[in-house]
Design an enzyme around this catalytic site. Structure first.
Site, PDB file in Angstrom:
ATOM      1  N   ASP A 173       0.866  -1.184   0.000  1.00  0.00           N
ATOM      2  CA  ASP A 173       0.000   0.000   0.000  1.00  0.00           C
ATOM      3  C   ASP A 173       0.901   1.231   0.000  1.00  0.00           C
ATOM      4  O   ASP A 173       2.112   1.137   0.243  1.00  0.00           O
ATOM      5  CB  ASP A 173      -0.883  -0.013   1.260  1.00  0.00           C
ATOM      6  CG  ASP A 173      -1.750   1.234   1.364  1.00  0.00           C
ATOM      7  OD1 ASP A 173      -2.409   1.597   0.369  1.00  0.00           O
ATOM      8  OD2 ASP A 173      -1.749   1.884   2.431  1.00  0.00           O
ATOM      9  N   SER A 174       0.298   2.382  -0.239  1.00  0.00           N
ATOM     10  CA  SER A 174       1.040   3.633  -0.159  1.00  0.00           C
ATOM     11  C   SER A 174       1.549   3.899   1.253  1.00  0.00           C
ATOM     12  O   SER A 174       2.496   4.657   1.436  1.00  0.00           O
ATOM     13  CB  SER A 174       0.122   4.787  -0.572  1.00  0.00           C
ATOM     14  OG  SER A 174      -1.029   4.795   0.256  1.00  0.00           O
ATOM     15  N   TYR A 196      -0.559   8.378  -2.099  1.00  0.00           N
ATOM     16  CA  TYR A 196      -0.591   8.125  -3.534  1.00  0.00           C
ATOM     17  C   TYR A 196      -1.804   8.811  -4.182  1.00  0.00           C
ATOM     18  O   TYR A 196      -1.829   8.987  -5.389  1.00  0.00           O
ATOM     19  CB  TYR A 196      -0.722   6.618  -3.813  1.00  0.00           C
ATOM     20  CG  TYR A 196       0.557   5.812  -3.738  1.00  0.00           C
ATOM     21  CD1 TYR A 196       1.742   6.338  -3.221  1.00  0.00           C
ATOM     22  CD2 TYR A 196       0.569   4.489  -4.180  1.00  0.00           C
ATOM     23  CE1 TYR A 196       2.897   5.559  -3.152  1.00  0.00           C
ATOM     24  CE2 TYR A 196       1.714   3.712  -4.127  1.00  0.00           C
ATOM     25  CZ  TYR A 196       2.876   4.246  -3.611  1.00  0.00           C
ATOM     26  OH  TYR A 196       4.008   3.477  -3.550  1.00  0.00           O
ATOM     27  N   GLY A 197      -2.782   9.133  -3.353  1.00  0.00           N
ATOM     28  CA  GLY A 197      -4.060   9.619  -3.878  1.00  0.00           C
ATOM     29  C   GLY A 197      -3.985  10.897  -4.687  1.00  0.00           C
ATOM     30  O   GLY A 197      -4.907  11.214  -5.434  1.00  0.00           O
ATOM     31  N   CYS A 207      -3.755  -1.046  -2.135  1.00  0.00           N
ATOM     32  CA  CYS A 207      -4.070   0.377  -2.305  1.00  0.00           C
ATOM     33  C   CYS A 207      -4.981   0.563  -3.526  1.00  0.00           C
ATOM     34  O   CYS A 207      -4.660   0.088  -4.622  1.00  0.00           O
ATOM     35  CB  CYS A 207      -2.751   1.106  -2.519  1.00  0.00           C
ATOM     36  SG  CYS A 207      -2.899   2.862  -2.804  1.00  0.00           S
ATOM     37  N   GLU A 242      -6.453   9.298   9.204  1.00  0.00           N
ATOM     38  CA  GLU A 242      -5.106   9.039   9.707  1.00  0.00           C
ATOM     39  C   GLU A 242      -4.801   9.880  10.947  1.00  0.00           C
ATOM     40  O   GLU A 242      -4.073   9.462  11.838  1.00  0.00           O
ATOM     41  CB  GLU A 242      -4.105   9.390   8.616  1.00  0.00           C
ATOM     42  CG  GLU A 242      -3.098   8.316   8.390  1.00  0.00           C
ATOM     43  CD  GLU A 242      -2.515   8.425   7.009  1.00  0.00           C
ATOM     44  OE1 GLU A 242      -1.600   9.245   6.849  1.00  0.00           O
ATOM     45  OE2 GLU A 242      -2.981   7.713   6.101  1.00  0.00           O
ATOM     46  N   CYS A 282     -11.280   3.034  -0.894  1.00  0.00           N
ATOM     47  CA  CYS A 282     -10.007   3.518  -0.349  1.00  0.00           C
ATOM     48  C   CYS A 282      -9.697   2.691   0.891  1.00  0.00           C
ATOM     49  O   CYS A 282     -10.610   2.343   1.653  1.00  0.00           O
ATOM     50  CB  CYS A 282     -10.132   5.000   0.006  1.00  0.00           C
ATOM     51  SG  CYS A 282      -8.671   5.674   0.824  1.00  0.00           S
ATOM     52  N   HIS A 318      -8.583   3.447   3.665  1.00  0.00           N
ATOM     53  CA  HIS A 318      -8.869   4.046   4.975  1.00  0.00           C
ATOM     54  C   HIS A 318     -10.354   4.020   5.359  1.00  0.00           C
ATOM     55  O   HIS A 318     -10.683   4.109   6.536  1.00  0.00           O
ATOM     56  CB  HIS A 318      -8.445   5.519   4.969  1.00  0.00           C
ATOM     57  CG  HIS A 318      -6.974   5.741   4.918  1.00  0.00           C
ATOM     58  ND1 HIS A 318      -6.152   5.101   4.025  1.00  0.00           N
ATOM     59  CD2 HIS A 318      -6.175   6.558   5.658  1.00  0.00           C
ATOM     60  CE1 HIS A 318      -4.906   5.517   4.214  1.00  0.00           C
ATOM     61  NE2 HIS A 318      -4.900   6.406   5.199  1.00  0.00           N
TER      62      HIS A 318
HETATM   63  N1  DGL Z   1      -4.072   3.830   0.077  1.00  0.00           N
HETATM   64  C1  DGL Z   1      -4.696   4.901  -0.656  1.00  0.00           C
HETATM   65  C2  DGL Z   1      -5.884   4.340  -1.453  1.00  0.00           C
HETATM   66  O1  DGL Z   1      -6.464   3.339  -1.105  1.00  0.00           O
HETATM   67  C3  DGL Z   1      -5.168   6.014   0.249  1.00  0.00           C
HETATM   68  C4  DGL Z   1      -4.057   6.819   0.868  1.00  0.00           C
HETATM   69  C5  DGL Z   1      -3.205   7.525  -0.165  1.00  0.00           C
HETATM   70  O2  DGL Z   1      -3.682   8.445  -0.846  1.00  0.00           O
HETATM   71  O3  DGL Z   1      -2.054   7.128  -0.289  1.00  0.00           O
HETATM   72  O4  DGL Z   1      -6.225   4.915  -2.449  1.00  0.00           O
END
Ligand code: DGL
Length: 268
Positions: A12-13, A44-45, A75, A155, A187, A189
């Site tokens: 994941d990011s 990463y978003g 991710c 977060e 997502c 989160h």
């Molecule tokens: N893990 C990213 C996603 O599921 C969310 C957090 C990010 O933007 O890195 O898109």
């Protein structure tokens, strides 16, 4: 080593993908997980697709060097931007699972005709959910909304409080989501605020996230390929590309218990 006894790589990011890792561990406790969170580059978003492809390829290479039998792209942003290129480069070396297809399959089976998708900008701009849902369910209406404040909000621990309530009011009250029968939480989160989102809709809208459906997809791929682990597993490993004590603390939010994170300087 018997191929089935190799670990499952999950990346994941950052640490949000621990929601997916946790679902996999709960469903498949006998499997060993090697997790990689690219905390040096998160989020990463808001990154370009090219940047995310570059990062994802390097991380997948690292996980393959750890002898992973499967790589789960936990991710959503990486699944949207980099899944195809990951398959092009590495499909011959491991099984790959993303977080988009299992969720799309689940929603496609449900018979909804108008669904909403909330996610990061990268995921929404990729158009992947609308494209895949329309392929699976001709005529389905897909209402997509980028909700970039949600991941940092979660977060920072702003969940089930006045701040999350106000942010959700704004996003979920957006006219583009009017009349949806289902909402996809696309997502890593968002499962953490799923109860709040369910409460917001008061039962009028079905809510889906990509934790348990992904774990089920992982189990199915391993079963179908005869790669379910046979021997007792070594401990899981949780790597991050940048380490701070606050990342380690935040693991509790996403995994339900505080984890020991190991720093691996992939970009050094
Ligand atoms: N893990 C990213 C996603 O599921 C969310 C957090 C990010 O933007 O890195 O898109």
């Amino acid at each position: 080593m018997h191929p089935a006894n190799r670990p499952i790589g999950i990346f994941d990011s950052g640490i949000g993908g621990l929601t997916v890792a946790n679902a996999v561990v709960r469903l498949l406790p006998e499997e060993q997980i090697i997790y990689f969170g690219d905390t040096a580059h998160m989020p990463y978003g808001d990154k370009s697709a090219d940047a995310i492809r570059y990062y994802s390829l390097r991380i997948a290479k690292f996980l393959l060097e750890q002898d992973c039998k499967m790589i789960v792209v936990a991710c959503n942003s990486a699944s949207s931007a980099a899944y195809d290129i990951l398959l092009d480069f590495f499909e011959h070396r491991a099984l790959f699972v993303n977080v988009v297809d299992p969720l799309v399959d689940k929603v496609a089976e449900s018979g909804h005709r108008r669904v909403g998708v909330i996610a990061t900008r990268t995921t929404i701009n990729s158009g992947i959910y609308s494209a895949r849902l329309r392929d699976r369910v001709p005529g389905i209406q897909v209402c997509s909304l980028a909700t970039p404040l949600l991941a940092p909000m979660i977060e920072e621990g702003f969940v089930h409080d006045a701040i999350s309530r106000s942010v959700l009011d704004t996003y979920l009250g957006d006219p583009s989501l009017n009349g949806i029968e289902a909402l996809l939480l696309a997502c890593t989160h968002y499962p953490l605020i799923r109860p709040e989102i369910e409460a917001w809709y008061q039962g009028t809208t079905a809510i889906y996230d990509s934790t348990d459906v992904v774990a089920v997809a992982v189990r199915k791929r391993l079963t179908d390929t005869g790669l379910l682990r046979q021997d007792p597993r070594p401990p899981h490993r949780f790597y991050v590309s940048d380490f701070t004590p606050s990342f380690e603390k935040t693991t509790r939010l996403f995994y339900g218990q505080e984890l020991h994170l190991e720093h691996f300087g992939l970009w050094n």
